[in-house]
Every structure is written in C-alpha cells, then in structure tokens.
Design an enzyme around this catalytic site. Structure first.
Site, mmCIF file in Angstrom:
data_model
loop_
_atom_site.group_PDB
_atom_site.id
_atom_site.type_symbol
_atom_site.label_atom_id
_atom_site.label_comp_id
_atom_site.label_asym_id
_atom_site.label_seq_id
_atom_site.Cartn_x
_atom_site.Cartn_y
_atom_site.Cartn_z
ATOM 1 N N GLY A 256 35.599 33.709 32.728
ATOM 2 C CA GLY A 256 35.984 33.941 34.111
ATOM 3 C C GLY A 256 36.347 35.394 34.330
ATOM 4 N N ARG A 257 36.533 35.747 35.615
ATOM 5 C CA ARG A 257 36.971 37.095 35.991
ATOM 6 C C ARG A 257 36.174 38.172 35.252
ATOM 7 N NH1 ARG A 257 43.447 37.466 37.181
ATOM 8 N NH2 ARG A 257 43.509 35.864 38.779
ATOM 9 N N SER A 258 34.877 38.128 35.453
ATOM 10 C CA SER A 258 34.031 39.069 34.698
ATOM 11 C C SER A 258 33.007 39.788 35.586
ATOM 12 C CB SER A 258 33.284 38.313 33.593
ATOM 13 O OG SER A 258 34.111 37.553 32.788
#
EC number: 4.2.2.10
Length: 428
Positions: A256-258
């Site tokens: 996530g958050r990439s």
C-alpha cells in the site's frame, strides 16, 4: 623495500576514496539546478556524532558515507513502553503493533500492549541546506536513523546511501527520509528497507523542486501491517504545493501507499517499476495532480486504489499519449501492466495546469524499463551503466538489538520526550 601495515593501507585507501567522491549525474525534473554542497571538499565523518554534527551545521558540505553508521542504541531504548495492537495486526509477531506517541490519538481504542524499541529511529537527523550526502560503492549504510529535511532547507543531494532498520516491528517506528517545507532536493540511487513507517514522506508544508530517482524501495519484511511479508507504509506525499518528479525507481514487495498523494501537489511518475505489490500502489487523494506515464506494473494487485481517488490523475495509455505534448514538449509514454489490476485515471486537467518548472524529462519505452531499473536503482550502481544485479550487494539483516531487549534502557523522562517530540512532527 618498505612494507606497509595492512590497516594503514586500508585507511589510506578509504581516505583517498572519500577525497575522490563526487556526485554522479545531474539533477533533473523539478530538482533541476540543485548543487548540494557544491565544490566543498569531500570528507568522511569518523563516527555517528560527527555525522549528525556535519549534517546539521550551516556550512556547505560534501559528506561521504564510506561505511556503516549504526545509530541503534545511541539514544537508549524504551523498554516495556506503551504501544497498541491495531486492527490490521491479525498475525501476531508477523504483523506490526504501533508505538503510542504522546500528543497523538492514533492508537485510540485499540487494545493496549507494551513494546521495546530504539529511540534513535523515532526522529531523523536534521539536514541543513547546501549539503551533499554520498555513499562510496555499496558501503554507505545508515542503520537505525533516518534523515529529516524541514523548516525551509534547500539545495540538498542524497545519493548512493542505504537507510535501514528503523524499528521495523512497529508502526511509528521511524521514517527513512522525511521532507517538510523544502526546496531543491535530489534523492538519487538510494535504497530504503526495514522501516517502521514511511520510506519517503513529505509533510504538510510545501516541498517544491524535488526529484526522487533511481532508488529502491524494498518492502520485504518480517513485520507486515498487511500480514503478508510486504511493507504497507511506503511513499507518502502530504505537502501542500509539493512538486515532485518520481522516476526510474524500483518499488517492490509493498502492500500500500506506493505512493499515497494528497492536497495541492503535482507528481510526475515515469519509468518506475512496481513489482510484487500485494495491495495498492497509487492512492490519489483530494487536491493531488498526478501524471503517470511509461511505468511498468508487474504482479501488482491494485495499481490505483479505486476507493480513494478524488484527486486528478492522468494515467497514460496508448490512445492518449499525444495529449502530453503541450505540457511536456513530447508525447507521453503509455504504461504497461502485467498480471496486475486496473490503472485508472484520464483527467486531462492534470496536463493543462502542469507547472513549467520541471524542465525536460526524457522517458524510455516500457519494454526497457524493468531491466534498466533493476540494474540501476539502489546503492552501489552509480557506474553500472545499465548492468548489474537487482539489489544492493550489501546484506542487510536486523541486528540483535532491534528484536530483543537491548542492553541499556531509557529513563522514563527521556523515552517520554522522544515520543512527544515525534508526535509533534509526525501526524501522517
């Protein structure tokens, strides 16, 4: 014939290496024009204390990282301190619990627990303006502490350095590289692994003129918030007014958050290689303007998070590549997806409002991206010229003190100070 002692010979070679070290390549994208320490004489600090002093002082410097600087244990530890068990941790020791930071209600009603962590990882070393931080070969490692660029600093180059092991067991364990109110920052050929929180993050104040390039974000971990051996907290852009070029990077084994990007910002992501992401890559929130072109996604479950995309995104496909010409001075390159989900986003308003300060950005076609990025991204590859292995030859394994109770313990007052100080500056 005079025989030199081997240790003296090695020391002389290291000294010569430090004196000869200089930045490879030229800053491009929004960081164009960044000079860092400029013509200052390259020098290698002798220990962690001198490294911290040189980073924070007002003098232009070229700081050579010619060995491992291990900060674990240098600021004591917090033993049996307040932590919590978030809902995400359904796998016990293979997941991440969270450090309870004073001044933040992140833990909320989550069940309380205790944990032992290293204080040095909570807060990065402050970096003043006009600095170049450059590693030698694959030897430049900063273990147990990150870098913090805040309060209007500018003109900084970070190249060929591996930052690792910032309390990777714990959410809020530490950020590798954090920016908050900066300008003209070039992060190049950096590797980040085994962190508790963000690998790269921009805070609420604007960070204009930033380029992150040729870097490796390695999410392989034994402590995963998604309980699958992949790191969730990867790249986060929260600055109002950020202008960031994100190019030629290798992002792998994340969940996530990439990146996750919000607020009034502009990100240009091109020629990056996302591989083996078990969750989402892009998460584009309100106010963000993101141009995504010429990237390759391989085995990425969700390239674009469909649940949180109120921002403006233009993810280029073959049909609309020519739309970029007015904004970039060239057609865009279509993205490529293999064994991956959908990459959505077709808002051409991103292009009409594109900032003029990025300059020329030269993108390669996607058939070249995976091999080029894996050969060049990360540390020890400044002279690889397109050849080399996919990851650094530095073998990084957590040191014993990070997963067991260390030999020294912080006093309650020093531990409380560390947690309060971290909470005041980290709300993302």
């Amino acid at each position: 014939m005079v025989l030199l002692h081997p240790l003296l010979t090695a020391a002389a070679l290291l000294g010569a290496s430090a004196r000869a070290q200089s930045v490879v390549g030229t800053p491009f994208g929004f960081a164009s024009g960044t000079t860092g320490g400029g013509n200052a004489a390259p020098a290698a600090p002798k220990d962690t204390n001198e490294l911290k002093e040189w980073l924070a002082d007002p003098n232009p410097r070229v700081i050579v990282i010619d060995k491992e600087f291990n900060f674990i244990g240098t600021e004591d530890t917090c033993t049996d301190c307040e932590c919590c068990i978030p809902d995400s941790n359904t796998c016990g020791d293979a997941g991440q619990n969270a450090i309870k930071t004073e001044g933040s209600d992140w833990c909320g009603s989550y069940p309380a627990t205790t944990c032992t962590y290293d204080n040095a990882g909570l807060e990065g070393m402050e970096v003043a303006s006009d600095k170049t931080i450059i590693g030698v070969g694959d030897a430049g490692v900063i273990r147990g502490k990150g870098l913090r660029l805040v309060n209007g600093v500018s003109n900084i180059i970070i190249q060929n350095v591996h930052i690792t092991e910032l309390n990777p067991q714990y959410i809020w364990g530490g950020d590798a590289i954090s920016l908050d109110g900066t300008d003209k920052i070039w992060v190049d050929h950096v590797k980040v692994s085994l962190v508790g929180r963000q690998m790269f993050v921009t805070g609420y104040e604007s960070s204009g003129g930033v380029t992150v390039s040729n870097s490796e974000f390695d999410g392989q971990t034994k402590w995963s918030a998604s309980c699958d051996g992949h790191h969730y907290w990867s790249v986060l852009g929260y600055g109002k007014g950020d202008q960031i070029t994100f190019a030629n990077n290798y992002i792998h084994h994340t969940s996530g958050r990439s990146p996750k990007i919000e607020f009034d910002s502009h990100w240009h992501a091109y020629n990056n290689f996302w591989e083996n992401n078990s969750g989402h890559a892009f998460d584009v929130g309100e106010g963000a303007n993101v141009l995504i072109e010429g990237n390759v996604f391989s085995n990425v479950k969700t390239p674009m998070n469909p649940e949180d995309t109120p921002g403006s995104t233009f993810a280029v496909n073959a049909q609309d590549a020519s739309s970029c010409t007015s904004a970039l001075g060239r057609p865009c390159i279509a993205n490529e997806l293999t064994s991956s989900g959908e990459l959505s986003g077709n808002d051409e308003a991103v292009l009409s409002g594109w900032p003029k300060g990025e300059g020329d950005t030269k993108a390669m076609t996607t058939d070249k991206v995976p091999s080029y990025v894996k050969a060049n991204a990360g540390v020890g590859k400044l002279g690889s010229g397109g050849s080399g292995a996919a990851s650094s030859s530095v073998s990084i394994t957590p040191s014993p003190t990070s997963s067991a109770i260390p030999s020294s313990s912080a006093t309650p007052s020093s531990s409380a100070y560390a947690r309060r100080h971290y909470a005041r500056h980290h709300h993302y």
